[in-house]
Design a protein around this motif. Structure first.
Motif, PDB file in Angstrom:
ATOM      1  N   ALA A 199      88.111  81.234   0.522  1.00  0.00           N
ATOM      2  CA  ALA A 199      87.457  82.512   0.845  1.00  0.00           C
ATOM      3  C   ALA A 199      87.630  83.456  -0.219  1.00  0.00           C
ATOM      4  O   ALA A 199      88.749  83.444  -0.625  1.00  0.00           O
ATOM      5  N   ASP A 200      86.638  84.023  -0.437  1.00  0.00           N
ATOM      6  CA  ASP A 200      86.854  84.977  -1.503  1.00  0.00           C
ATOM      7  C   ASP A 200      87.832  84.658  -2.883  1.00  0.00           C
ATOM      8  O   ASP A 200      88.545  85.401  -3.330  1.00  0.00           O
ATOM      9  N   ASP A 246      81.760  82.599   9.352  1.00  0.00           N
ATOM     10  CA  ASP A 246      81.406  83.592   7.935  1.00  0.00           C
ATOM     11  C   ASP A 246      80.790  82.563   6.882  1.00  0.00           C
ATOM     12  O   ASP A 246      81.466  81.582   6.638  1.00  0.00           O
ATOM     13  N   PRO A 247      79.751  82.884   6.296  1.00  0.00           N
ATOM     14  CA  PRO A 247      79.066  82.190   5.529  1.00  0.00           C
ATOM     15  C   PRO A 247      79.938  82.165   3.926  1.00  0.00           C
ATOM     16  O   PRO A 247      79.516  81.440   3.257  1.00  0.00           O
ATOM     17  N   GLY A 248      80.725  82.991   3.904  1.00  0.00           N
ATOM     18  CA  GLY A 248      81.510  83.246   2.653  1.00  0.00           C
ATOM     19  C   GLY A 248      82.845  82.125   2.643  1.00  0.00           C
ATOM     20  O   GLY A 248      83.343  81.979   1.694  1.00  0.00           O
TER      21      GLY A 248
END
Length: 136
Positions: A110-111, A77-79
């Protein structure tokens, strides 16, 4: 080894601080393993695998995963931004061992929220090289 003419993940300069936070530079720590050298201990493999998550080097993660537990593919996941690794303990996994475990805590964002992955990973020597098996 990866094809450095068309990298699929961000490459780090050898003079950069290693993402595994060993205190060494990338070129004297995890870089040689990402380029094909075998990690001498389970802890060094764990550190290099963490650095591969930081840089998005999925091919290295697959290459250092035991064939009986390795997924057919791996999409990172690049996020997710990994920012801290702490080795909490280890058993075996030395130069003369064939099995070992490494307990670690890895922190990431993340986020916009910080989170932690805590795991005790199992490693074995396969064809003479340390590989990740699974979490226990």
């Amino acid at each position: 080894m990866h094809d450095s003419s068309s990298p699929t993940w961000p490459l780090l300069d050898d003079d950069t601080r290693c993402p595994c936070l060993s205190g060494e530079t990338y070129g004297s720590c995890c870089g040689p393993f990402h380029r094909g050298a075998a990690a001498p201990t389970a802890v060094r493999l764990m550190r290099s695998r963490y650095s591969a998550f930081v840089t998005g080097d999925a091919p290295y993660l697959l290459r250092t995963w035991h064939p009986t537990t390795r997924p057919g593919s791996l999409e990172l996941d690049p996020g997710i931004r990994w920012f801290r690794l702490e080795i909490l303990g280890s058993t075996g996994g030395g130069l003369l061992d064939t099995v070992g475990t490494v307990e670690f805590s890895a922190r990431y964002r993340a986020d916009g929220s910080a989170a932690e992955q805590h795991e005790n990973s199992r490693f074995v020597r396969h064809d003479g090289a340390w590989v990740y098996v699974d979490a226990i």
